[in-house]
Design an enzyme around this catalytic site. Sequence first.
Site, short mmCIF file in Angstrom:
data_model
loop_
_atom_site.label_atom_id
_atom_site.label_comp_id
_atom_site.label_asym_id
_atom_site.label_seq_id
_atom_site.Cartn_x
_atom_site.Cartn_y
_atom_site.Cartn_z
N ARG A 101 0.88 -1.17 0.00
CA ARG A 101 0.00 0.00 0.00
C ARG A 101 0.92 1.22 0.00
O ARG A 101 1.56 1.53 1.02
CB ARG A 101 -0.89 -0.03 1.24
CG ARG A 101 -1.88 1.13 1.37
CD ARG A 101 -2.70 0.94 2.65
NE ARG A 101 -3.60 2.05 2.91
CZ ARG A 101 -4.86 2.13 2.52
NH1 ARG A 101 -5.38 1.15 1.79
NH2 ARG A 101 -5.62 3.16 2.82
N HIS A 128 -6.78 1.25 -7.18
CA HIS A 128 -7.13 0.52 -5.96
C HIS A 128 -7.81 -0.79 -6.38
O HIS A 128 -8.99 -1.03 -6.10
CB HIS A 128 -8.08 1.37 -5.11
CG HIS A 128 -8.16 0.94 -3.67
ND1 HIS A 128 -7.56 -0.21 -3.19
CD2 HIS A 128 -8.79 1.50 -2.59
CE1 HIS A 128 -7.79 -0.32 -1.91
NE2 HIS A 128 -8.54 0.70 -1.51
N ASP A 228 -16.98 8.06 -3.33
CA ASP A 228 -15.76 7.97 -2.53
C ASP A 228 -15.52 9.33 -1.90
O ASP A 228 -16.11 10.34 -2.32
CB ASP A 228 -14.58 7.56 -3.43
CG ASP A 228 -13.30 7.28 -2.66
OD1 ASP A 228 -13.39 7.01 -1.45
OD2 ASP A 228 -12.22 7.34 -3.27
#
Length: 311
Positions: A101, A128, A228
Site C-alpha cells: 500500500r 485501488h 468515494d
Amino acid sequence: MTRHFLRDDDLSPREQREVLELALAFRDDRFIRTPLAGPRAVAVLLDKPTLRTQVSFGTGIAELGGYPMLVDGKLAGIGVRESIADTARVLGSMVSAIVWRTYGQDRIEEMAANVKVPVVNALTDQFHPCQILADLLTIAQHRKGGVGALPGLTFGYVGDGNNNMAASYLLGGVTAGMHVRIGTPASHLPDPAVVADAIAIAATTGGSVLVTHDRGEALTGADVVATDTWVSMGQEDEAAQREAPFVPFRLDAEALALAAPDAIVLHCLPAYRGKEITAEVIDGPQSAVWDEAENRLHAQKALLAWLLDQP
C-alpha cells in the site's frame, strides 16, 4: 512468468471471473484452501494510513495458512533508506508474495520488476484494484446469478473522477462486462489513458464507458451506485477548496432515487456523512457498504490463492 496484480486489467475477463468465483467460495467457507500452510510468509508493506487493508490482508493471509509479516513503510524507508530494487531482492528471497500500500504506481511497478514472487497492489495513488474486486464480489453476492450476473449491469459512480477509485472502477468494471458511468466535475476528469484502456476492454466484453458532468446521467437507471471521499489521503490541507466542486455530485436520497429501485450502494470507506454521501443513504436499506468492507477479506484471499497457483 510471475503474475502480479498491479492494476485492474492485469486480470483478463476470464481470470477476473475465476478470482471472483473463488472469492464467493471463500465467503461461504473461509478455510476451503490453505495455500500458505507451513506457514509461508507474505510481506504486507504499509506506507499509508490503513484499517481495512491491514486487517483484511493480515486476517486473510493467516486464514490461508500463512504468516502476515506487517512492515511499517516509514520505518523501512523503502526507496529512501534502501532502493526499491534492493528491497525487492531481499523480500523476494524470504516471502511467498508481497502486498504493498504505497504512493506512486511507479513504486509498485519497480518492486514487481525486481522480484520473482507475486506483488499485489493494495492501493496506490493511481489504482485501488483489490477494492474493486471486493466491490464486484459484493454486487455478485447481492444479485441473483452471482458472478454471471455482472455483465450488462450499469454501474454509476459520482464524485472525484480523477482518483484511484474512479480509475479502477473504469478498468475493473468493464473487465466484468459492465456499463461504467463516471459523474464528475469537468475539473476532475479521469486520466485519458485509463479511459482509453477501459474503452478498449469494453469493446471485447460488451461493457461501455461514459464520463459525464451530470449526476443524473451517471445514476439514472443504475444497478449499482458508488461514491468515494472528496479528499483523498495527502490532500487534507486542501479540503476546503477541493470539496466545493463536488457538492452537486453528493450521493443523497434524491440521487439514489434516480437509480434502479433495487440498486445497491457502495462506498470503499472511510465515509464522511453529509459530504460525499448522506447518512440516510449509507445507513439505509440499499446500502451494501458493510458487506463490501468484509468482502475485502474474501476477494484478497481468492486473489492471493489464484496468484500463487499460477505456473
